[in-house]
Design a protein around this motif. Sequence first.
Motif, PDB file in Angstrom:
ATOM      1  N   LEU A   1       0.827  -1.200   0.000  1.00 12.38           N
ATOM      2  CA  LEU A   1       0.000   0.000   0.000  1.00 12.38           C
ATOM      3  C   LEU A   1       0.868   1.260   0.000  1.00 12.38           C
ATOM      4  O   LEU A   1       0.557   2.251  -0.666  1.00 12.38           O
ATOM      5  CB  LEU A   1      -0.936  -0.007   1.205  1.00 12.38           C
ATOM      6  CG  LEU A   1      -2.106  -0.991   1.115  1.00 12.38           C
ATOM      7  CD1 LEU A   1      -2.812  -1.120   2.465  1.00 12.38           C
ATOM      8  CD2 LEU A   1      -3.097  -0.568   0.042  1.00 12.38           C
ATOM      9  N   HIS A   2       1.968   1.218   0.743  1.00 15.97           N
ATOM     10  CA  HIS A   2       2.906   2.342   0.674  1.00 15.97           C
ATOM     11  C   HIS A   2       3.511   2.457  -0.725  1.00 15.97           C
ATOM     12  O   HIS A   2       3.750   3.568  -1.223  1.00 15.97           O
ATOM     13  CB  HIS A   2       4.023   2.156   1.707  1.00 15.97           C
ATOM     14  CG  HIS A   2       3.611   2.463   3.114  1.00 15.97           C
ATOM     15  ND1 HIS A   2       3.172   3.704   3.512  1.00 15.97           N
ATOM     16  CD2 HIS A   2       3.578   1.676   4.227  1.00 15.97           C
ATOM     17  CE1 HIS A   2       2.888   3.683   4.813  1.00 15.97           C
ATOM     18  NE2 HIS A   2       3.120   2.461   5.266  1.00 15.97           N
ATOM     19  N   LEU A   3       3.747   1.322  -1.347  1.00 17.63           N
ATOM     20  CA  LEU A   3       4.349   1.333  -2.688  1.00 17.63           C
ATOM     21  C   LEU A   3       3.434   2.009  -3.705  1.00 17.63           C
ATOM     22  O   LEU A   3       3.877   2.859  -4.486  1.00 17.63           O
ATOM     23  CB  LEU A   3       4.674  -0.098  -3.117  1.00 17.63           C
ATOM     24  CG  LEU A   3       5.340  -0.240  -4.491  1.00 17.63           C
ATOM     25  CD1 LEU A   3       6.725   0.388  -4.480  1.00 17.63           C
ATOM     26  CD2 LEU A   3       5.424  -1.706  -4.904  1.00 17.63           C
ATOM     27  N   VAL A   4       2.160   1.651  -3.716  1.00 20.89           N
ATOM     28  CA  VAL A   4       1.256   2.275  -4.683  1.00 20.89           C
ATOM     29  C   VAL A   4       1.056   3.751  -4.345  1.00 20.89           C
ATOM     30  O   VAL A   4       0.875   4.590  -5.231  1.00 20.89           O
ATOM     31  CB  VAL A   4      -0.095   1.537  -4.748  1.00 20.89           C
ATOM     32  CG1 VAL A   4       0.097   0.101  -5.222  1.00 20.89           C
ATOM     33  CG2 VAL A   4      -0.817   1.551  -3.397  1.00 20.89           C
ATOM     34  N   GLN A   5       1.150   4.090  -3.061  1.00 16.36           N
ATOM     35  CA  GLN A   5       1.039   5.497  -2.674  1.00 16.36           C
ATOM     36  C   GLN A   5       2.255   6.284  -3.146  1.00 16.36           C
ATOM     37  O   GLN A   5       2.155   7.482  -3.442  1.00 16.36           O
ATOM     38  CB  GLN A   5       0.889   5.608  -1.155  1.00 16.36           C
ATOM     39  CG  GLN A   5       0.588   7.010  -0.656  1.00 16.36           C
ATOM     40  CD  GLN A   5      -0.010   7.016   0.740  1.00 16.36           C
ATOM     41  OE1 GLN A   5      -1.215   6.917   0.904  1.00 16.36           O
ATOM     42  NE2 GLN A   5       0.833   7.135   1.748  1.00 16.36           N
ATOM     43  N   SER A   6       3.404   5.623  -3.260  1.00 19.41           N
ATOM     44  CA  SER A   6       4.601   6.309  -3.735  1.00 19.41           C
ATOM     45  C   SER A   6       4.503   6.689  -5.204  1.00 19.41           C
ATOM     46  O   SER A   6       5.203   7.591  -5.661  1.00 19.41           O
ATOM     47  CB  SER A   6       5.834   5.417  -3.519  1.00 19.41           C
ATOM     48  OG  SER A   6       5.853   4.332  -4.451  1.00 19.41           O
ATOM     49  N   GLU A   7       3.647   6.029  -5.954  1.00 16.51           N
ATOM     50  CA  GLU A   7       3.501   6.364  -7.373  1.00 16.51           C
ATOM     51  C   GLU A   7       2.378   7.364  -7.603  1.00 16.51           C
ATOM     52  O   GLU A   7       2.529   8.287  -8.419  1.00 16.51           O
ATOM     53  CB  GLU A   7       3.237   5.097  -8.195  1.00 16.51           C
ATOM     54  CG  GLU A   7       3.126   5.389  -9.694  1.00 16.51           C
ATOM     55  CD  GLU A   7       3.253   4.145 -10.553  1.00 16.51           C
ATOM     56  OE1 GLU A   7       2.704   4.149 -11.660  1.00 16.51           O
ATOM     57  OE2 GLU A   7       3.900   3.178 -10.114  1.00 16.51           O
ATOM     58  N   GLU A   8       1.276   7.228  -6.889  1.00 10.89           N
ATOM     59  CA  GLU A   8       0.127   8.093  -7.149  1.00 10.89           C
ATOM     60  C   GLU A   8      -0.063   9.203  -6.110  1.00 10.89           C
ATOM     61  O   GLU A   8      -0.866  10.109  -6.314  1.00 10.89           O
ATOM     62  CB  GLU A   8      -1.154   7.253  -7.209  1.00 10.89           C
ATOM     63  CG  GLU A   8      -1.170   6.248  -8.344  1.00 10.89           C
ATOM     64  CD  GLU A   8      -2.516   5.587  -8.504  1.00 10.89           C
ATOM     65  OE1 GLU A   8      -3.115   5.719  -9.582  1.00 10.89           O
ATOM     66  OE2 GLU A   8      -2.977   4.956  -7.546  1.00 10.89           O
ATOM     67  N   GLY A   9       0.645   9.111  -4.991  1.00 13.77           N
ATOM     68  CA  GLY A   9       0.486  10.116  -3.953  1.00 13.77           C
ATOM     69  C   GLY A   9      -0.630   9.801  -2.986  1.00 13.77           C
ATOM     70  O   GLY A   9      -0.821  10.507  -2.001  1.00 13.77           O
TER      71      GLY A   9
END
Length: 363
Positions: free
Chosen positions: A32-40
């Motif tokens: 979840l942190h990983l996908v947040q790193s791409e989309e904010g």
Amino acid sequence: MSTFTEETRLRAREIIARYPADRSRSALLPLLHLVQSEEGYVSPAGVEFCAEVLGLNKAQVGAVATFYTMYKRKPTGEYLVSVCTNTMCDVLGGQKVYDALAEHLGVGHEETTADGKITLEHAECLAACDYGPVMTVNYDFFDNVEPQGALDVVEELRAGGRPMPTRGARLCTLKEMAVQLAGFADERDGAVADGGPGEPSLRGLRLAEQHGVSVPGFDPKTPIRSKAEADRAAAEAKAEAAKPAPAPEPAKPEAATGSTAPDVKAPDAKSPQVRTAETRQPDAATAVPDAPGTKVPVDGPPPVPRDAQAAEAAGTAANPPAGDGKPAGDAAGAQERNLKEAEAGTGADGADPADANGSGVRK
């Protein structure tokens, strides 16, 4: 729907590989942190991506993403400014700091400035009470802040600068921080070389040095083993544990004490309280019938074993165990009698149950 980059997919596979094959769902938090790193933020597409790579359904992923406050469910600014307004920081002026920022930026809780730079939020606790009031920018600390100092920080951020936190490494964007929270190192040159610890955090260390307090046998110069050395040591320990244990020596018979309680040895290492509790003898001057090594006369002859067995058998016969279908103590005869009385329209005293008080007047 967003299409995640190949780099994100490669990192996702790397994260999943950190966990046992039958425990892959444990990788959900860093993913979840990983996908947040791409989309904010964690978008619906991010939820679907995590569900797809882990073999979960979207409801399971969404339940986790909505539980933790560090996962943002709507687009977030480049810098997340969090101000602690909990009790300690509030008493020290935390609410004044938050109010000054809200008025200056023109946004409220979890709202983002028009330029997309700053998202403001109040936090319940930032775990730094000894530095209060505190504010974090992308989870890096600015300690003992005052309203004007907080305004200076956000203005520098909006101007393109990166003010130095009070403690920790240099600032990074929220997306860069999310990469680190996913378990990847900060690749910026010298990023972790800046900053330092806070003085209140070092107070305990300085007191220990001043008074010569240390952990027995601890050598601060002990080298940290490499992964290969650690694996080798673990393999040796496993092989040692696999060796058959030596056969225990036969127990030596102990002399009878005349007590019905087993003797309990009390090594000298045990405290007197523990020994007292184990021997069930609260006072050495007051003998207890079951205390080891003590034989106290009691009134009347001891019961004959046969008498005790007969009494137990009689009690068992008089109290049959309850079945699964009814509580203990209920008898089928009483239930049948109650049903017959209900069908006949009479109660146990012969009165018509339709009568409210036995007077024949129906209410």
